[in-house]
Write a protein that holds these residues in place. Structure first.
Motif, mmCIF file in Angstrom:
data_model
loop_
_atom_site.group_PDB
_atom_site.id
_atom_site.type_symbol
_atom_site.label_atom_id
_atom_site.label_comp_id
_atom_site.label_asym_id
_atom_site.label_seq_id
_atom_site.Cartn_x
_atom_site.Cartn_y
_atom_site.Cartn_z
ATOM 1 N N UNK A 120 26.293 0.568 -39.669
ATOM 2 C CA UNK A 120 26.760 -0.330 -40.729
ATOM 3 C C UNK A 120 25.947 -1.608 -40.639
ATOM 4 N N UNK A 121 25.447 -2.125 -41.768
ATOM 5 C CA UNK A 121 24.642 -3.352 -41.705
ATOM 6 C C UNK A 121 25.394 -4.509 -41.064
ATOM 7 N N UNK A 122 24.738 -5.186 -40.151
ATOM 8 C CA UNK A 122 25.355 -6.324 -39.456
ATOM 9 C C UNK A 122 25.753 -7.416 -40.449
ATOM 10 N N UNK B 114 33.216 -8.723 -31.843
ATOM 11 C CA UNK B 114 32.628 -7.527 -32.455
ATOM 12 C C UNK B 114 31.787 -6.816 -31.405
ATOM 13 N N UNK B 115 32.166 -5.583 -31.111
ATOM 14 C CA UNK B 115 31.499 -4.818 -30.047
ATOM 15 C C UNK B 115 30.701 -3.671 -30.674
ATOM 16 N N UNK B 116 29.392 -3.706 -30.475
ATOM 17 C CA UNK B 116 28.528 -2.629 -30.940
ATOM 18 C C UNK B 116 27.836 -1.894 -29.802
ATOM 19 N N UNK B 117 27.883 -2.462 -28.612
ATOM 20 C CA UNK B 117 27.241 -1.859 -27.445
ATOM 21 C C UNK B 117 27.973 -0.582 -27.035
ATOM 22 N N UNK B 118 27.267 0.565 -26.994
ATOM 23 C CA UNK B 118 27.936 1.843 -26.704
ATOM 24 C C UNK B 118 28.667 1.868 -25.371
ATOM 25 N N UNK B 119 28.084 1.295 -24.334
ATOM 26 C CA UNK B 119 28.722 1.328 -23.023
ATOM 27 C C UNK B 119 30.005 0.506 -23.014
ATOM 28 N N UNK C 143 34.624 5.485 -29.415
ATOM 29 C CA UNK C 143 33.220 5.745 -29.103
ATOM 30 C C UNK C 143 32.377 5.906 -30.359
ATOM 31 N N UNK C 144 32.911 6.609 -31.360
ATOM 32 C CA UNK C 144 32.085 6.978 -32.508
ATOM 33 C C UNK C 144 31.903 5.852 -33.514
ATOM 34 N N UNK C 145 32.899 5.002 -33.701
ATOM 35 C CA UNK C 145 32.771 3.922 -34.682
ATOM 36 C C UNK C 145 31.611 3.009 -34.295
ATOM 37 N N UNK C 146 30.767 2.625 -35.253
ATOM 38 C CA UNK C 146 29.630 1.757 -34.910
ATOM 39 C C UNK C 146 30.048 0.395 -34.382
ATOM 40 N N UNK C 147 31.230 -0.080 -34.807
ATOM 41 C CA UNK C 147 31.717 -1.364 -34.310
ATOM 42 C C UNK C 147 33.195 -1.269 -33.952
ATOM 43 N N UNK C 148 33.572 -1.990 -32.918
ATOM 44 C CA UNK C 148 34.972 -2.271 -32.622
ATOM 45 C C UNK C 148 35.161 -3.768 -32.814
#
Length: 232
Positions: free
Chosen positions: A55-57, A83-88, A130-135
């Motif tokens: 999703x565009x930032x 806003x969390x985008x980092x997978x880990x 895990x799957x959502x691009x952002x939390x």
């Protein structure tokens, strides 16, 4: 050093006031716009099947800015949107939430609560974390921090809740989905993981993204107007 609680140091009489830019629509346009917005938001659903598609930032930034237009007690704006985008980091959040949620479902929530959720087919497994691009984790600031003092944040939970409502509307407006979650007993761990200060408490966690192509939602109906409004 002991910190004292203070309110505003500048009275409202010292704050410049500016003219409000009036936008007034003809009655027929008002009715049309009110119906259009209702139809848009009536399509909003809690979606637990979220695509990993990026999703565009810029879109996320504008959504947070929109949430930040909410009213707040004495204009303290007592919200922090992480806003969390980092997978880990997302995965660490999932581990914390699922561990606590399993205990919630098995022990803390009680039979009736769990039974009421059965028709919605929810459980403690939160793959979308895990799957959502952002939390987006929304923290309420129970007080502000000033040099050597705490600043009173009036009605902080109500203010942040209003802001969350605007955020949900902003997500629907751009075609993104989420599911509102209030991770029971996860707040302190998530605050520590995200290195948030002690004056912040987690209010809500939102996975955000496009709906998965095979996403489904429960076939629920909303209450009619007569059941939710009273004219006096």
């Amino acid at each position: 050093m002991k910190m004292v609680m203070i309110g505003w140091t500048v009275g409202e009489e010292d704050l410049p006031h500016v003219p409000y830019p009036v936008v007034r629509y003809p009655v027929d346009i008002m009715a049309e716009r009110s119906k259009d917005l209702y139809c848009l938001l009536n399509q909003r659903r809690s979606v637990r099947f979220i695509s990993p598609e990026p999703v565009p930032r810029e879109v996320i930034d504008n959504i947070i800015l929109t949430a930040g237009t909410a009213p707040s007690g004495a204009h303290t704006e007592p919200w922090t949107y992480v806003v969390v985008g980092d997978p880990e980091t997302k995965h660490q959040i999932r581990l914390i939430v699922e561990e606590e949620e399993e205990v919630n479902y098995r022990q803390r929530m009680g039979h009736k609560w769990v039974s009421d959720l059965q028709r919605l087919r929810t459980n403690w497994v939160k793959e979308y974390l895990d799957t959502a691009p952002y939390l987006i984790l929304i923290f309420k600031q129970i007080y502000g921090i000033l040099p050597n003092a705490k600043k009173t944040h009036y009605y902080n939970e109500i203010s942040v809740s209003i802001s969350c409502g605007l955020l949900l509307a902003a997500l629907q407006n751009v075609g993104l989905v989420t599911v509102t979650s209030t991770p029971l007993n996860c707040g302190p761990q998530l605050r520590h993981l995200l290195q948030r200060p002690a004056n912040e408490k987690l209010l809500m966690l939102l996975p955000v993204g496009y709906p998965a192509t095979d996403a489904t939602v429960p076939d629920l109906k909303r209450k009619p107007l007569d059941d939710i409004m009273v004219y006096i």
